[in-house]
Enzyme design. Structure first.
Site, short mmCIF file in Angstrom:
data_model
loop_
_atom_site.label_atom_id
_atom_site.label_comp_id
_atom_site.label_asym_id
_atom_site.label_seq_id
_atom_site.Cartn_x
_atom_site.Cartn_y
_atom_site.Cartn_z
N ASP A 1 -12.91 -49.10 1.60
CA ASP A 1 -13.94 -49.97 1.05
C ASP A 1 -13.49 -50.38 -0.36
OD1 ASP A 1 -16.56 -51.18 0.85
OD2 ASP A 1 -17.04 -49.58 -0.57
N CYS B 1 -9.97 -10.05 20.86
CA CYS B 1 -11.34 -9.68 20.48
C CYS B 1 -12.19 -10.92 20.26
CB CYS B 1 -11.32 -8.86 19.18
SG CYS B 1 -10.39 -7.33 19.27
#
Length: 849
Positions: free
Chosen positions: A442, A16
């Site tokens: 970082d 479907c």
């Protein structure tokens, strides 16, 4: 282009969703639509100037299904949940009715075979028609309550988009038609006196098979739907966190209104025990607020005037008022729910193969069923045998198991992530994360706290508290970040201090003030030297602190040195543990920072990080990540989501760490609600658990269909006399979907089991591979070096850097330890212009070369 969500109705299996996707893709393109069977929703990206909502809805309807634009409000989310509950309730009713009539039907059809007594009017060949017709009557209520299979199945078949319902409808209809045909044949046999014909069809009716298929499929769907509801419990729980009403202050009076009526700027009153209805800023009062439902942080957070608060948090014991900034679908809670839903609705690359197979699965199965019947008839088998094999093939095939294998695991995984404060924006990110070979972090604000704190105090006379008391008194009037670190340390130690007089800030040097009529100096070494203060007593300690990447502040009274205080942006408590865990997972860790090489190496050494790239400008972070990708395969980038946005976007998986800012949510694939690197480790472990679960599900789905379809077709009958009854086929089909969903539900038990590591437990002894990005850059630009006096800390160097970078054509990086600014010029900029920018920032230029 706009992204919009639509609710889709009528889908029952992967075929479907595949047909809906193909139908809408004809309008917007294959890459711009994603249909989720799990959430019965569809995300469409389209140009609203060319395509309207009605065009998309019509495309869905043409495929045989229904669609409507999704309302993203919290109220709509709750309504959708209640609709799903109603659907489950209706399915339960169907199930009860089906079994209520199936049990007597099975008794009648098979009771005599196992010796159970039956009414005389249903026994013997003479009563064969009564026997068959009674079974047919018991079938009718079951067929009626499960008519949806026929309505949807034949509708999609006529739309040339058959789905699982089509298999059920065709299979059970074939059994019913054959049973009705048998009634007519037995009637003819009784009328013609041909008892052989009656005997042939008497116990070979298939009525019980026809409705047993419907009942078992409904049972399977009921269990599957109930399990699928459990997979979305994380979203449901988040939705339930939002309060229904809020108390608003209007014209000096308090009024309770629905949360839907709140708007930015409203002053909202929050009493003890109340849930917060919007995101905003406290304007009056203070309290401790429980944010655990959103951040996973169990300890309540103290909030006061000026602090931000988020919707769905619980006010523990105080009374306060806040000004609403984000309401309704704009709140952090609403954005989290949207992220989790979008991730659940998105498709992982691993699902594409299953989707392609599911798209052609039903037509292929129907073809196999037809071929099965023809081959058995040609080989001389009886029609009833051939029909039984064909029906078994139709009802045992399971596109659902294939279609659910990936999305059900993805939904549970993203929900589990949300429970732990990890927001995963797409299934693709969740899948890619398990392949990560390198994680780039970082430094500032990610590995470290992002603000300086006092790490060491060295007093000449050995009295640290006395030195800190003097330092705090001198630094109190200052607005410098290093002053805040000293004041925070004094507060922590409960040290009170006196006011000072004649406070003077000496630009680029420090502070001069009077305490008890005695002149006190606080600042860098240059301030001491210029005032004739001998600092040799500090030399060894100063060198030790500097080598550790710390900023050193000197303190003296008149001409007498008192001591030094070291200040540093320290690593977070869990950073060392996170680095160790990443390495244990086989992932390389790289620290990326704009700091100078010595400071970067000092931080890396303390955490056991062996790969460091330092002196990187924000605009160059993306290229560094690209270089690492080329060398080390799949790469994740962890940053704050603001300065690191280009690098987050470049990485295979971008992870924003922090309290879920708008920029972080936009730029990253995964958002960590807490500023804790261990959550990034948890995200990797969760990804690996989810993908392992998906592979198990796909294996089961492929294995099931590969084994059961030949078995149902009777391939093994000539050799081993093994053949499946259609009823057993229907039960097996239902069981396969339930097994896939149940296996995915095991992810709800996921626990990261991250170890806690003490600071002294782990010190990396491997030599550091440290690279200065500035040293590795090309020589294509004109370069200059500026020797600058007056910089004391990273904030000073940051101001100089900003002043220089504000000049058009200038890219600058400042080395605090060397007191040098490295400048690259892409345009003609004079030395005078560069010097003026630095001088205007409050610092002194010694030379430019």
């Amino acid at each position: 282009m706009m992204n919009k969500k639509f609710n889709v109705t009528g889908m029952t299996c992967a075929s479907c969703s595949s047909h809906v996707e193909k139908s809408v893709a004809k309008l917007v393109g294959e890459d711009n639509v994603a249909v989720s069977l799990m959430t019965n929703s569809m995300m469409v990206k389209y140009d609203e100037s060319k395509i309207s909502d009605s065009d998309i809805i019509k495309a869905v309807e043409d495929a045989g299904y229904g669609a409507s634009p999704a309302d993203g409000s919290m109220k709509a989310e709750k309504k959708q949940g209640s609709v799903a509950d109603e659907e489950l309730k209706e399915m339960k009713t169907r199930l009860i009715v089906s079994f209520a009539f199936l049990i007597p039907l099975m008794y009648i059809s098979m009771g005599s075979m196992i010796g159970f007594p039956e009414p005389a009017l249903l026994t013997g060949h003479a009563n064969a028609v009564s026997f068959a017709f009674t079974q047919f009557l018991f079938c009718l209520p079951i067929i009626y309550v499960n008519r949806k299979y026929y309505q949807v199945g034949f509708k999609t078949l006529f739309h040339r988009a058959p789905n699982m319902d089509s298999l059920i409808a065709v299979g059970s209809t074939a059994a019913l038609v054959y049973g009705i045909f048998a009634i007519y044949r037995m009637s003819w046999g009784l009328g013609a006196g041909d008892m052989e014909v009656v005997a042939k069809y008497h116990m070979d009716l298939y009525f019980e098979s026809a409705v047993m298929i419907l009942t078992l499929i409904t049972l399977g769907k009921f269990l599957e739907t109930r399990s699928k509801r459990k997979t979305s419990e994380a979203i449901s729980r988040l939705t339930e966190l939002a309060p229904e009403t809020a108390i608003v202050e209007l014209d000096g009076e308090e009024k309770e209104i629905p949360v839907e009526e709140l708007k930015p700027g409203d002053i909202i009153v929050v009493k003890p025990g109340f849930r917060i209805a919007a995101d905003g800023i406290i304007v009056e009062g203070n309290s401790s607020v429980d944010e655990s439902a959103l951040t996973g942080e169990s300890i309540p957070v103290e909030k006061t005037v000026g602090d931000k608060i988020i919707a769905a948090s619980i006010n523990k014991n105080g009374y306060f008022k806040f000004r609403a900034e984000k309401t309704g679908s704009e709140t952090t809670l609403a954005q989290i729910i949207k992220l989790v839903e979008d991730a659940s609705a998105s498709k992982a690359p691993i699902a594409k193969l299953a989707d392609k197979i599911a798209g052609v699965f039903v037509p292929v199965v129907m073809t196999i069923a037809l071929i099965t019947a023809i081959v058995w008839l040609i080989s001389g088998a009886e029609f009833e045998f051939a029909l039984s094999c064909a029906i078994s093939v139709l009802v045992i095939s399971c596109p659902c198991a294939l279609g659910l294998a990936t999305p059900v695991a993805i939904m549970v995984g993203t929900g589990k992530g949300a429970e732990n404060g990890i927001l995963i924006k797409s299934a693709e990110a969740l899948e890619t994360l398990h392949l990560i070979k390198t994680v780039v972090m970082d430094k500032t604000g990610t590995i470290t706290e992002g603000k300086p704190v006092v790490t060491d105090i060295f007093a000449v006379d050995g009295d640290e508290n006395a030195l800190l008391k003097l330092a705090a008194a001198v630094e109190k009037p200052s607005e410098h970040p290093l002053a805040s670190a000293i004041l925070d340390e004094a507060t922590k130690r409960n040290i009170s201090f006196n006011d000072i007089e004649n406070f003077t800030a000496v630009s680029g040097r420090g502070i001069v003030a009077d305490i008890n009529s005695e002149k006190v100096f606080a600042g860098n070494r240059y301030l001491m030297t210029e005032n004739g203060i001998d600092t040799r007593v500090f030399e060894k300690k100063e060198q030790e602190f500097s080598n550790a990447g710390k900023t050193v502040l000197y303190f003296a009274e008149k001409d007498k040195p008192l001591g030094i205080i070291a200040v540093q942006d320290v690593p977070k408590k869990t950073s060392r543990s996170a680095v160790k865990c990443f390495k244990d997972l086989g992932i390389d860790v790289v620290m990326l920072t704009g700091d100078n090489k010595r400071t970067a190496e000092a931080v890396a050494r303390s955490l056991g990080i062996t790969n460091v790239v330092s002196e990187v400008m924000p605009q160059d972070k993306e290229s560094v990540v690209r270089e690492i990708q080329q060398k080390g395969g799949k790469t994740a980038m962890i940053g704050d989501g603001i300065n690191d946005a280009p690098a987050l976007a470049r990485a295979d998986v971008g992870i924003a760490i922090g309290a879920g800012t708008d920029v972080a949510i936009e730029s990253a694939d995964i958002v960590l609600m807490k500023s804790d690197l261990m959550d990034a480790v948890t995200a990797v472990k969760l990804s690996r658990a989810v993908i392992k679960n998906v592979k198990e599900n796909l294996f089961w789905a492929f294995f099931y269909n590969a084994l059961c379809i030949p078995l149902a077709a009777g391939v093994f009958y000539p050799l081993f006399q093994i053949k499946l009854n259609p009823m057993i086929g229907a039960a097996a089909m239902s069981l396969s979907s339930v097994c896939v969903v149940s296996n995915a539900l095991r992810l709800r038990l996921f626990k990261p089991n991250n170890p806690s590591i003490n600071e002294d437990d782990y010190i990396e002894e491997t030599p550091i591979n440290s690279i200065s990005h500035e040293e590795n850059k090309g020589e294509s630009l004109m370069k200059k070096e500026m020797l600058i006096e007056g910089m004391m800390c990273v904030h000073c160097s940051g101001r100089v850097e900003k002043a220089l970078n504000d000049i058009d054509g200038v890219q600058a990086k400042v080395d605090l330890d060397k007191k040098t600014a490295y400048v690259e010029l892409s345009k003609d900029v004079t030395d005078a212009e560069l010097s003026k920018a630095v001088t205007d920032a409050g610092y002194e230029v010694i030379s430019v070369k």
